[in-house]
Design a protein around this motif. Structure first.
Motif, PDB file in Angstrom:
ATOM      1  N   ILE A  15       0.865  -1.176   0.000  1.00 27.32           N
ATOM      2  CA  ILE A  15       0.000   0.000   0.000  1.00 27.32           C
ATOM      3  C   ILE A  15       0.900   1.224   0.000  1.00 27.32           C
ATOM      4  O   ILE A  15       1.565   1.517   1.001  1.00 27.32           O
ATOM      5  N   LEU A  16       0.934   1.929  -1.120  1.00 24.44           N
ATOM      6  CA  LEU A  16       1.844   3.055  -1.295  1.00 24.44           C
ATOM      7  C   LEU A  16       1.169   4.347  -0.842  1.00 24.44           C
ATOM      8  O   LEU A  16       0.173   4.786  -1.418  1.00 24.44           O
ATOM      9  N   SER A  17       1.736   4.977   0.188  1.00 24.84           N
ATOM     10  CA  SER A  17       1.240   6.249   0.682  1.00 24.84           C
ATOM     11  C   SER A  17       2.234   7.347   0.327  1.00 24.84           C
ATOM     12  O   SER A  17       3.450   7.147   0.379  1.00 24.84           O
ATOM     13  N   LEU A  18       1.701   8.497  -0.053  1.00 21.92           N
ATOM     14  CA  LEU A  18       2.507   9.652  -0.438  1.00 21.92           C
ATOM     15  C   LEU A  18       2.246  10.790   0.541  1.00 21.92           C
ATOM     16  O   LEU A  18       1.223  10.793   1.233  1.00 21.92           O
ATOM     17  N   PRO A  19       3.148  11.773   0.606  1.00 26.29           N
ATOM     18  CA  PRO A  19       2.852  12.943   1.441  1.00 26.29           C
ATOM     19  C   PRO A  19       1.555  13.635   1.033  1.00 26.29           C
ATOM     20  O   PRO A  19       0.910  14.288   1.858  1.00 26.29           O
ATOM     21  N   GLU A  20       1.168  13.505  -0.247  1.00 26.18           N
ATOM     22  CA  GLU A  20      -0.074  14.101  -0.731  1.00 26.18           C
ATOM     23  C   GLU A  20      -1.294  13.220  -0.467  1.00 26.18           C
ATOM     24  O   GLU A  20      -2.413  13.589  -0.823  1.00 26.18           O
TER      25      GLU A  20
END
Length: 336
Positions: A15-20
């Motif tokens: 599950i890829l989480s970004l600062p955005e």
């Protein structure tokens, strides 16, 4: 001699989480998918979710909460990749963002992994060029961005879950809570329908068979410098119910019909007729939410003498009938 059963290798889901990104999809997917490991019955393949990000250590998500990834990109090899939602301000552009994440997603795609996105996470896939020529779902508010920046993508704002090509290797979803539909889809695909039903009952994951159109609103008008069109837009705010509105708009503009329609579409993203219809439907939605006015009277108020035509138009644009919309969105009523 008894043979030992072959151990089941869990499905690796990154599950890829970004600062955005927000936190609802990332945390929700992690918990719901991970519950497949807690089932006592024999599963075809339990799921092992991992939350990861390009940076090491905790970082602040777009919602203001801290996210602590379990792993970085360099050490992860997944069977399924999920790109979480992306929040950009109106003055921000995807251009030049996420080069490391895009390269990482591309490597997984090339190695045969299933690539998914939740909500506006499909923007990263579009920025990578992975959705060119394909249908794609995303949050309905991304319609302008897809139209302007990704014209080769066939944007489907009404879809909750969309097979976006590569032989079923790309899955996009629309709407902030569509991660729930993606979770059930993945569980059904890899663990079986029975397990998906168990998880749906456990977490009370409901049906959104109408898609996300009932929750969509008219896109905010673009900023532009065409004074003639701006004047017409201002006039329409109070005169959208005018009979033969497009003819009235052309007359007030002082332009030839063809020139007016071309200029209007270029700066607003709508044809004149689509713009009027969008304004009328938005007003009708407000009335359905806040008033007891009969649907036939609402139809006349917003500019449609034929209630049957109004109902067809409303359902085409909103995905449900006016009566269904009122029932689901009535302010102060039983259902919201």
């Amino acid at each position: 001699m008894l043979r030992r059963p072959t151990p089941i290798i869990p499905l690796r889901v990154s599950i890829l989480s970004l600062p955005e990104s927000g936190t609802m999809a990332a945390f929700g997917l992690h918990e719901v998918l991970g519950d497949t490991q807690r089932n006592d019955s024999a599963l075809s393949r339990p799921i092992h979710p991992v939350l990861l990000a390009s940076q090491q250590g905790p970082f602040r998500a777009s919602t203001g909460l801290n996210v602590t990834p379990e792993r970085g990109l360099e050490e992860e090899c997944a069977d399924v990749v999920i790109v979480c939602d992306i929040h950009l301000n109106r003055d921000e552009t995807p251009e030049g963002r996420w080069p490391e994440e895009i390269a990482w997603v591309q490597r997984h795609l090339n190695s045969g992994a299933l690539i998914c996105s939740t909500c506006s996470g499909s923007v990263l896939l579009a920025e990578a060029g992975l959705l060119d020529g394909a249908e794609a779902a995303s949050h309905w508010s991304m319609a302008d961005l897809f139209r302007d920046r990704y014209p080769d993508v066939r944007f489907r704002p009404e879809r909750i879950l969309c097979d976006s090509g590569r032989g079923g290797q790309l899955i996009t979803t629309g709407g902030a809570s569509a991660w729930q539909d993606l979770a059930l889809y993945l569980i059904a695909r890899f663990c079986g329908a029975e397990e998906a039903a168990r998880v749906a009952r456990l977490f009370l994951l409901g049906d959104r068979g109408y898609g996300q159109l009932p929750f969509a609103s008219m896109a905010r008008p673009r900023q532009h410098s065409d004074a003639v069109i701006s004047k017409i837009q201002g006039w329409l705010v109070d005169n959208y119910a005018t009979p033969n509105p497009v003819s009235a708009m052309i007359e007030r503009s002082g332009l030839p019909a063809r020139s007016f329609k071309r200029r209007f579409s270029a700066v607003t993203g709508y044809t004149p007729l689509e713009y009027v219809q969008a304004l009328r439907v938005e007003e009708a939605k407000q009335m359905l939410e806040t008033e007891d006015t009969a649907i036939e009277d609402i139809s006349i108020t917003v500019g449609y003498e034929d209630p049957t035509f109004f109902r067809r138009l409303f359902k085409r644009r909103v995905g449900v009938t006016p009566a269904q919309y009122r029932q689901r969105n009535r302010v102060g009523g039983v259902l919201i």
